[in-house]
Design a protein around this motif. Structure first.
Motif, PDB file in Angstrom:
ATOM      1  N   UNK A   1       0.843  -1.186   0.000  1.00  0.00           N
ATOM      2  CA  UNK A   1       0.000   0.000   0.000  1.00  0.00           C
ATOM      3  C   UNK A   1       0.878   1.235   0.000  1.00  0.00           C
ATOM      4  N   UNK A   2       0.383   2.312  -0.582  1.00  0.00           N
ATOM      5  CA  UNK A   2       1.180   3.541  -0.641  1.00  0.00           C
ATOM      6  C   UNK A   2       1.673   4.010   0.730  1.00  0.00           C
ATOM      7  N   UNK A   3       0.825   3.938   1.740  1.00  0.00           N
ATOM      8  CA  UNK A   3       1.226   4.447   3.059  1.00  0.00           C
ATOM      9  C   UNK A   3       2.252   3.556   3.734  1.00  0.00           C
ATOM     10  N   UNK A   4       2.381   2.331   3.268  1.00  0.00           N
ATOM     11  CA  UNK A   4       3.356   1.428   3.860  1.00  0.00           C
ATOM     12  C   UNK A   4       4.679   1.450   3.123  1.00  0.00           C
ATOM     13  N   UNK A   5       4.715   2.219   2.061  1.00  0.00           N
ATOM     14  CA  UNK A   5       5.953   2.369   1.300  1.00  0.00           C
ATOM     15  C   UNK A   5       6.419   3.814   1.297  1.00  0.00           C
ATOM     16  N   UNK A   6       5.907   4.581   2.223  1.00  0.00           N
ATOM     17  CA  UNK A   6       6.255   5.999   2.313  1.00  0.00           C
ATOM     18  C   UNK A   6       6.594   6.322   3.763  1.00  0.00           C
ATOM     19  N   UNK A   7       7.106   7.494   3.957  1.00  0.00           N
ATOM     20  CA  UNK A   7       7.388   7.958   5.311  1.00  0.00           C
ATOM     21  C   UNK A   7       6.057   8.118   6.058  1.00  0.00           C
ATOM     22  N   UNK A   8       5.810   7.338   7.105  1.00  0.00           N
ATOM     23  CA  UNK A   8       4.516   7.440   7.801  1.00  0.00           C
ATOM     24  C   UNK A   8       4.279   8.803   8.438  1.00  0.00           C
ATOM     25  N   UNK A   9       5.338   9.547   8.677  1.00  0.00           N
ATOM     26  CA  UNK A   9       5.186  10.861   9.313  1.00  0.00           C
ATOM     27  C   UNK A   9       4.373  11.825   8.459  1.00  0.00           C
ATOM     28  N   UNK A  10       4.429  11.666   7.131  1.00  0.00           N
ATOM     29  CA  UNK A  10       3.690  12.618   6.289  1.00  0.00           C
ATOM     30  C   UNK A  10       2.193  12.457   6.465  1.00  0.00           C
TER      31      UNK A  10
END
Ligand code: SF4
Length: 116
Positions: free
Chosen positions: A38-47
């Motif tokens: 998922x996009x949120x699991x492959x990105x900086x969660x802080x954003x």
């Protein structure tokens, strides 16, 4: 990168035996044995929990391509998420808001200053 959702538990505001949430809590439709990207699991969660409008907009744009966006938003609404971007929407104290208000006193309205 493929990530097991069962490994992606999020500590935070949840209490008791459900003190951490994973994809099941987010979407309510997937089992713990499934692996997804998922996009949120492959990105900086802080954003997804940022105060910066440009980072919030970027997080929302990542959600736009997410295959579970609808379920994620429904889950966030049902849980009354206190903060963050979920399902492409920004949450604050359980409701969807358009813009995050930063701490501190709001700027004076220029129209009020001009007429004072
Ligand atoms: S909609 Fe956004 S926050 Fe929800 S699972 Fe997808 S990428 Fe993550």
């Amino acid at each position: 990168m493929t990530v097991l959702f069962s490994e992606l538990l999020v500590p935070g505001w949840a209490e008791g035996e459900n003190a951490m949430i994973g994809l099941n809590a987010v979407t309510g439709i997937y089992g713990d044995d499934n692996a997804f990207t998922l996009p949120c699991h492959n990105s900086d969660p802080e954003i997804f929990f940022s105060d910066k409008s440009e980072e919030i907009a970027y997080a929302k744009s990542l959600c736009a391509a997410c295959p579970v966006k609808k379920q994620c938003l429904e889950g966030a609404l049902s849980r009354q998420e206190p903060a963050g971007v979920w399902g492409g929407e920004l949450f604050e104290e359980g409701v969807v808001i358009a813009v995050k208000r930063l701490p501190g006193r709001p700027r004076l309205n220029q129209n009020l200053v001009a007429t004072a």
